[in-house]
Scaffold this motif. Structure first.
Motif, PDB file in Angstrom:
ATOM      1  N   LEU A 201       0.939  -1.091  -0.024  1.00 48.98           N
ATOM      2  CA  LEU A 201      -0.028   0.029  -0.050  1.00 48.98           C
ATOM      3  C   LEU A 201       0.913   1.303   0.043  1.00 48.98           C
ATOM      4  N   TYR A 202       2.077   1.231   0.822  1.00 49.95           N
ATOM      5  CA  TYR A 202       2.786   2.270   0.606  1.00 49.95           C
ATOM      6  C   TYR A 202       3.357   2.881  -0.679  1.00 49.95           C
ATOM      7  N   TRP A 204       1.839   1.694  -3.644  1.00 46.56           N
ATOM      8  CA  TRP A 204       0.679   2.208  -4.432  1.00 46.56           C
ATOM      9  C   TRP A 204       0.518   3.768  -4.178  1.00 46.56           C
ATOM     10  N   ALA A 205       0.657   3.987  -2.727  1.00 43.60           N
ATOM     11  CA  ALA A 205       0.411   5.446  -2.510  1.00 43.60           C
ATOM     12  C   ALA A 205       1.582   6.344  -2.886  1.00 43.60           C
ATOM     13  N   TYR A 206       2.781   6.024  -2.827  1.00 41.10           N
ATOM     14  CA  TYR A 206       3.708   6.981  -3.417  1.00 41.10           C
ATOM     15  C   TYR A 206       3.889   6.827  -4.961  1.00 41.10           C
ATOM     16  N   THR A 212      -1.856  11.519  -4.258  1.00 38.75           N
ATOM     17  CA  THR A 212      -2.136  11.012  -3.186  1.00 38.75           C
ATOM     18  C   THR A 212      -1.589  12.100  -2.023  1.00 38.75           C
ATOM     19  N   LEU A 216      -1.262  10.434   3.624  1.00 38.36           N
ATOM     20  CA  LEU A 216      -1.560   9.129   3.336  1.00 38.36           C
ATOM     21  C   LEU A 216      -0.354   8.342   2.950  1.00 38.36           C
ATOM     22  N   ILE A 217       0.385   9.043   2.354  1.00 37.96           N
ATOM     23  CA  ILE A 217       1.686   8.142   2.171  1.00 37.96           C
ATOM     24  C   ILE A 217       2.426   7.789   3.363  1.00 37.96           C
ATOM     25  N   CYS A 220       0.772   4.975   5.174  1.00 39.16           N
ATOM     26  CA  CYS A 220       1.000   3.609   4.654  1.00 39.16           C
ATOM     27  C   CYS A 220       2.604   3.301   5.074  1.00 39.16           C
ATOM     28  N   LEU A 272      -6.562   1.782   4.861  1.00 40.16           N
ATOM     29  CA  LEU A 272      -5.704   2.544   4.089  1.00 40.16           C
ATOM     30  C   LEU A 272      -6.135   2.331   2.581  1.00 40.16           C
ATOM     31  N   ARG A 273      -6.507   0.992   2.350  1.00 36.20           N
ATOM     32  CA  ARG A 273      -6.747   0.766   0.955  1.00 36.20           C
ATOM     33  C   ARG A 273      -7.968   1.404   0.500  1.00 36.20           C
ATOM     34  N   LEU A 276      -7.111   5.090  -0.113  1.00 39.99           N
ATOM     35  CA  LEU A 276      -6.331   5.006  -1.572  1.00 39.99           C
ATOM     36  C   LEU A 276      -7.303   5.104  -2.804  1.00 39.99           C
TER      37      LEU A 276
END
Length: 289
Positions: A201-202, A204-206, A212, A216-217, A220, A272-273, A276
């Motif tokens: 998830l980290y 995909w966030a960055y 994002t 939120l990054i 994650c 978190l998902r 995102l």
């Protein structure tokens, strides 16, 4: 003129966003102080370095603050916020460059979120990476030794759904896995109980930055850091000298401890998902669907 958005724009005064950016940088600096100190001294850490070796986001990028889409930063210059125009994220330009990535990440997160968490793997993916191999991925001893490590893999089997873990299995370990995941089947196989899916998830966030929000990054990243600790505590390696007590998955008690902690991470990962997914499905992205 600020780029047009289907939804309302929030104007953030310079004093507010400057304070948030400064607070964000201070938080990241505190989190990474030990890591950066070790890096300056050339000292490796097999647990914490992973988040900056496997993942490509650098400490300097993590400490940089930005608000995401739909916010106008009063008095902000393009030099302060690359990819922004007139104080706001230039969403049309971002989607022209990154629209395919937004769609792929959205599809993966949606598919993963729709499935129940599978909690029966007990972290044996790390054991499969050293199965019947004279070499290990880390220069640390195996808790049980090579023979007992191999025996546990054979006794318990491997239930790994994550391609980016499976691809590091030794050749003899791959047929022991109940799945044979590939990059092409990643969307089909990913499930929220997987530690690596939660850590990712980290990523995909960055990957979607600066769409994002930086907070939120960072959220994650924090969860990925905790998950990495469980991943290594349950691994075949002996990291007691670093202060990590093992989760002894070779015992019923250890497997129960692993599954309970894994369940908590899966629940937090789903939260978190969902956040995102909100980023990738907001109305201003309707053209990328």
């Amino acid at each position: 003129m600020t780029p047009r958005y289907p939804g309302p724009m929030r104007v953030m005064a310079r004093a507010e966003w400057s304070a948030r950016a400064s607070s964000h940088a201070d938080t990241v600096d505190a989190l990474l102080r030990d890591h950066l100190d070790r890096r300056r001294r050339g000292v490796k850490h097999p647990v914490e370095d992973f988040l900056f070796e496997y993942y490509s986001y650098r400490p300097g990028q993590l400490r940089r603050w930005f608000p995401g889409a739909g916010v106008v930063l009063e008095g902000a210059s393009p030099d302060e916020f690359p990819g922004h125009r007139d104080g706001a994220l230039d969403l049309p330009a971002f989607l022209a460059r990154r629209g395919d990535t937004v769609r792929w990440v959205r599809n993966l997160l949606t598919a993963t979120a729709s499935r129940p968490a599978q909690l029966g793997c007990f972290g044996l993916h790390e054991w499969a990476m050293v199965y019947r191999s004279p070499e290990t991925r880390h220069a640390w001893p195996l808790r049980l030794g090579g023979a007992a490590t191999d025996a546990l893999v054979e006794e318990r089997g491997v239930r790994c759904s994550h391609f980016d873990a499976f691809r590091f299995f030794t050749s003899p370990a791959r047929p022991l896995n109940v799945l044979q995941p590939t990059r092409e089947t990643q969307v089909r196989n990913e499930q929220p109980g997987c530690l690596h899916a939660t850590m990712d998830l980290y990523k995909w966030a960055y990957k979607l930055a600066p769409l994002t929000p930086a907070e939120l990054i960072l959220d994650c990243f924090r969860l990925a850091r905790e998950v990495r600790v469980l991943d290594m505590r349950a691994s075949p390696y002996d990291f007691a000298a670093l202060g990590y007590d093992p989760v002894r998955i070779e015992t019923p008690e250890g497997r129960a401890e692993y599954a309970a902690t894994q369940r908590g991470f899966a629940e937090r990962g789903q939260e978190l998902r969902a956040r995102l997914l909100e980023v990738t499905t907001q109305r201003s992205l309707s053209g990328s669907r």
